[in-house]
Design a protein around this motif. Structure first.
Motif: not given
Length: 188
Positions: A135-138, A148-166
């Motif tokens: 997950v990246v973005g704004i 990201a919370l919804d992706a987790l709720e849908h059973g996904q392994h979630v990685r937040i690419l912290t250099a690519l969020v604002a």
């Protein structure tokens, strides 16, 4: 393992100079473009969302002339305006699915939107057998968090690419990342 990239709301109204511009928005867009140039082939789907609010509506109270900046906001990402378009620093050529959300109602997560053919993000992930999303973005503290919370709720392994969020502000962005890590997301 199959993987998708979720690009959240990298739009003109959320980058510098936009109606709700965040510091670092343009740099985030450019960074996502570099990621796509180098790694688009690593993803089985690249899904990008946009706020896409109806022009002749308060969109369920989401848009207000007297916003509280919690549940209501000034006009932003109005369908058909330049503010609703992707930031010019984001190369959209590798995006496989475009999602519009917030039509006539508040919507923060891309899981609340639909693709141009009417599919949901969850359906796209299931159809392609995707188990992991990056997950990246704004903005980190609003729509990135909700997606990201919804992706987790849908059973996904979630990685937040912290250099690519604002985010809107440092403290709520840090709190959002801490909440996501606590919920099971990986901060990468």
């Amino acid at each position: 393992m199959t993987r998708a990239l979720l690009i959240v709301d990298v739009q003109n109204d959320f980058t510098e100079g936009g109606a709700l511009g965040v510091t670092g928005g343009d740099a985030t867009a450019a960074g996502i473009t570099r990621l796509l140039e180098e790694h688009a082939g690593d993803y089985d789907a690249i899904i990008a969302s946009r706020d896409w609010h109806d022009p002749d509506s308060d969109n369920g109270g989401h848009i207000s002339d007297a916003p509280d900046f919690v549940d209501s906001w000034p006009a932003h990402c109005i369908a058909g305006t330049d503010g609703a378009e992707y930031d010019t620093n984001l190369d959209t050529s590798a995006i496989t699915h475009h999602v519009k959300k917030g039509q006539g109602k508040p919507a923060y997560s891309m899981f609340e939107g639909v693709t141009d053919d009417g599919s949901t993000v969850a359906a796209v992930l299931i159809e392609r057998g995707i188990e992991t999303v990056d997950v990246v973005g704004i903005a980190t503290d609003h729509c990135v968090r909700a997606t990201a919370l919804d992706a987790l709720e849908h059973g996904q392994h979630v990685r937040i690419l912290t250099a690519l969020v604002a985010g809107v502000a440092p403290e709520p962005s840090e709190a959002a990342l801490a909440e996501l890590a606590h919920a099971g997301a990986e901060l990468a």
